[in-house]
Design a protein around this motif. Structure first.
Motif, PDB file in Angstrom:
ATOM      1  N   GLN A 458      26.048 -26.263  10.539  1.00  0.00           N
ATOM      2  CA  GLN A 458      25.900 -24.854  10.901  1.00  0.00           C
ATOM      3  C   GLN A 458      24.846 -24.182  10.028  1.00  0.00           C
ATOM      4  O   GLN A 458      24.007 -23.394  10.512  1.00  0.00           O
ATOM      5  CB  GLN A 458      27.248 -24.132  10.769  1.00  0.00           C
ATOM      6  N   ASN A 461      21.445 -25.439  11.129  1.00  0.00           N
ATOM      7  CA  ASN A 461      21.038 -24.784  12.382  1.00  0.00           C
ATOM      8  C   ASN A 461      20.563 -23.356  12.108  1.00  0.00           C
ATOM      9  O   ASN A 461      19.549 -22.886  12.667  1.00  0.00           O
ATOM     10  CB  ASN A 461      22.221 -24.784  13.346  1.00  0.00           C
ATOM     11  N   ASP A 462      21.257 -22.661  11.221  1.00  0.00           N
ATOM     12  CA  ASP A 462      20.859 -21.294  10.900  1.00  0.00           C
ATOM     13  C   ASP A 462      19.518 -21.272  10.186  1.00  0.00           C
ATOM     14  O   ASP A 462      18.666 -20.399  10.445  1.00  0.00           O
ATOM     15  CB  ASP A 462      21.944 -20.658  10.030  1.00  0.00           C
ATOM     16  N   SER A 463      19.287 -22.220   9.297  1.00  0.00           N
ATOM     17  CA  SER A 463      17.997 -22.280   8.583  1.00  0.00           C
ATOM     18  C   SER A 463      16.863 -22.575   9.538  1.00  0.00           C
ATOM     19  O   SER A 463      15.754 -22.002   9.429  1.00  0.00           O
ATOM     20  CB  SER A 463      18.058 -23.345   7.486  1.00  0.00           C
ATOM     21  N   LYS A 465      16.760 -21.898  12.714  1.00  0.00           N
ATOM     22  CA  LYS A 465      16.517 -20.720  13.549  1.00  0.00           C
ATOM     23  C   LYS A 465      15.694 -19.680  12.789  1.00  0.00           C
ATOM     24  O   LYS A 465      14.865 -18.980  13.373  1.00  0.00           O
ATOM     25  CB  LYS A 465      17.838 -20.106  13.991  1.00  0.00           C
ATOM     26  N   ARG A 466      15.931 -19.561  11.501  1.00  0.00           N
ATOM     27  CA  ARG A 466      15.189 -18.586  10.714  1.00  0.00           C
ATOM     28  C   ARG A 466      13.869 -19.140  10.230  1.00  0.00           C
ATOM     29  O   ARG A 466      13.088 -18.436   9.600  1.00  0.00           O
ATOM     30  CB  ARG A 466      16.028 -18.153   9.518  1.00  0.00           C
TER      31      ARG A 466
END
Length: 653
Positions: A458, A461-463, A465-466
């Motif tokens: 998770q 995935n967040d990294s 996306k950013r």
């Protein structure tokens, strides 16, 4: 008189013998007494003769003294005359009264007594004679001679009396001899007549019986003990003859009964062997039914097992009946039909359709051509677990012993089925327990690792996306380490699943587990095994091995240790100690996390199975110590109920 037992009507032999002996004794004593009395009389008479004879000498002495006194009177002679007169009077008095002590007595014969009385009277007359007569020597001599003649006549009378008594004594002695001879002959004859002849007759009868002459009977001639003994012998002969006449028939009956018992025993053994052969419930019931039908010649049969929830009896196997009948009666409720009534009451029943009251419709078994059906309960102790039926197309008389046999076989089948149920239930519980431990192990190892990987994915995935590639690059090594750790956990679980423990091979398996841990982690391990106590049961050994595996797994995951020391002691108590030089732990934090630490909880459950004490301490690293006290070991040796329950299954911590 009331209270006294009545004498038996028959004259007893003992009374006869005692009476004969008493009569003989009385006759002998009478003869001996008469002889003794006569001899005593003779002895007294002889003494009386001596005393009477002394009167003659005393008479002449007194006459001589009187003559001297006439010629030369003197006081001394007068005194001597008075003394001699007193002596003469004393002798007369002695003869008159007698002396039993000597003995001495004058015979009681009238002639003797009259003669003695005449002598006393004449003596008194002599004393009363005038002086002129007493001083006349010639006259005095004539009187004295006449007096002495009277004394001689008395002595002669006593001698004649004694002579007659002597003849009587000789006669009594002859009579005594005759009595002895006659009594002895009579006793011998009567003893032969009363004792020896009946004994010879009985001995002859027994000899004939010994020669298998069972027709011998003895005449009853007396009503005494020998008569009763003869009657008893005749009764015994009747019974022996009757027993001998029916001996062959009774031997055949006993042989047939013994053969039946042997066949029943063989049937019990065969059925018992089938029930203990480890078959399934259906195969066990089929083998049971087949053997019963062959033994009893049944044309059909079935076995039903009761469902404990619905109390319905479901047919498990059947033979000799149609599929239609089996399908119609596949599920039998208590109270349904004849067999259902037996199932409801829990008793054995035998029904002959020809003897039952006519029903509106024939029974299903009757329509199939069976004339007799029997139902017997299948019990496990006091609980009814089923029922088996035997069907006959011809009437079959089932005896009481056969009913008992069928009921006993029903109990054997019920116990075997109950053992199968309990074994299945035991396996189910064992599987449930192992699944629970498996779930706990997965939760403590793989589940936590997967949760960590999920969190890292998770974040990755967040990294992405950013667009934070630097953070993503930092997360990738963590993902790789998490995957590797999860892989190691899975491999350790698989190795534990494959664990097998041969009996008495605990130390070798410990060495193999420690060697595998050393290869996987590179951590140095020192292992010591000391003591030669009694080996633990197989299941306890496996549980001990699982505790070691779980402890080493915790060292790998949490300790960051470089060295581990394992010491196993099997003496009075059994002790397993695992000590590492890692970072240890905070006791307060460990107590707070105890509920959530699944690995420690699993080890505590395994220690509880061993009735052992588990201690976890932190002292320059961590120390885990498991101790099985001696009393707990003795308890395990007594029960042995858990042996083999989990012996072929492994669990990871």
């Amino acid at each position: 008189m009331q209270g006294e037992p009545a004498l038996p009507a028959r004259q007893q032999l003992s009374i006869k013998v005692v009476t004969l002996l008493l009569v003989s004794l009385l006759a002998g004593l009478t003869a001996v007494g008469a002889t003794l009395y006569l001899s005593w009389q003779l002895e007294g008479g002889a003494a009386a003769i001596n005393a009477a004879g002394s009167l003659r000498m005393q008479t002449y002495r007194l006459g001589y003294t009187l003559q001297l006194n006439r010629e030369r009177p003197s006081a001394e002679l007068a005194t001597q005359i008075a003394q001699e007169r007193r002596q003469f009077a004393a002798t007369l008095a002695l003869l008159d009264r007698g002396d039993p002590a000597r003995p001495l007595y004058l015979p009681s014969d009238p002639a003797v007594r009259a003669r003695f009385a005449a002598i006393e009277q004449r003596y008194a007359q002599l004393l009363a004679e005038p002086n002129d007569v007493r001083h006349d020597p010639v006259r005095m001599r004539v009187l004295m001679d006449e007096f002495v003649d009277q004394i001689n006549a008395l002595v002669l009378d006593i001698e004649q009396y004694n002579a007659r008594r002597t003849m009587l004594m000789r006669g009594s002695q002859i009579l005594l001899i005759a009595l002895a001879i006659v009594g002895t002959v009579t006793q011998i004859y009567l003893m032969f007549l009363l004792v020896f002849r009946p004994l010879y007759r009985l001995s002859g009868g027994i000899s004939r019986m010994a020669e298998q002459d069972y027709s011998v009977r003895l005449p009853v001639e007396t009503d005494d003990e020998f008569g009763e003994l003869t009657r008893s012998f005749n009764r015994m002969a009747d019974r022996v003859a009757d027993a001998h006449g029916t001996l062959e028939a009774r031997v055949q009956a006993k042989t047939a009964a013994l053969n039946t018992r042997n066949r029943e025993l063989a049937l019990r053994n065969d059925i018992g062997a089938g029930l203990n052969a480890g078959l399934s419930a259906e195969a066990m019931c089929r083998d049971f039914l087949t053997r019963l039908m062959q033994w009893f010649g049944a044309d059909g049969g079935s076995v039903r097992i009761v469902d404990p929830h619905s109390n319905a009896a479901h047919m498990v196997v059947y033979e000799g009946i149609s599929d239609t009948l089996a399908a119609a009666e596949h599920c039998l409720q208590p109270g349904d039909c004849l067999c259902g009534a037996s199932l409801k009451d829990g008793v054995a029943v035998i029904h002959d359709f020809r003897k039952l009251p006519s029903a509106p419709e024939p029974y299903s078994c009757e329509r199939e051509g069976f004339v007799q059906v029997s139902a017997f309960p299948v019990r496990a102790r006091t609980r009814q677990t089923g029922q088996f039926n035997l069907h006959f197309r011809r009437s079959r008389d089932i005896t009481r012993s056969e009913r008992d046999l069928l009921e006993a076989l029903g109990e054997q089948l019920g116990i075997a089925l109950e053992n199968l149920r309990l074994a299945a239930r035991e396996r189910e519980i064992a599987v449930y327990e192992e699944r629970n431990l498996l779930a706990q192990g997965l939760h403590d190892s793989i589940a936590q690792g997967l949760s960590f990987l999920n969190l890292q994915v998770q974040m990755l995935n967040d990294s992405l996306k950013r667009g934070a590639t630097a953070e993503a690059r930092d997360i990738v090594p963590l993902l790789k380490a998490g995957v590797q750790e999860s892989y190691d956990d899975v491999r350790e679980l698989l190795n534990n699943f494959r664990t097998r423990l041969a009996e008495g091979d605990l130390v070798a398996n410990m060495r193999a587990t420690i060697e595998r841990f050393r290869r996987q982690t590179g951590i140095a391990v020192d292992f010591d095994a000391v003591g030669s106590g009694t080996p633990l049961p197989a299941e306890d050994q496996l549980q001990l091995l699982f505790v070691l595996q779980e402890a080493l797994s915790n060292v790998r995951k949490h300790a960051y240790a470089t060295t581990v020391r394992v010491r196993f002691t099997n003496e009075r108590d059994v002790t397993l100690e695992i000590r590492d030089d890692g970072r240890g732990f905070d006791a307060a934090e460990m107590a707070a996390r105890a509920e959530g630490h699944v690995g420690l909880k699993i080890m505590q459950e395994r220690a509880s199975r061993l009735s052992a004490q588990l201690q976890v301490e932190s002292d320059h690293g961590a120390v885990l110590r498991l101790t099985i006290p001696f009393d707990a070991r003795r308890l395990d040796e007594r029960t042995q109920e858990r042996t083999g329950k989990h012996g072929d299954q492994g669990i990871a911590g």
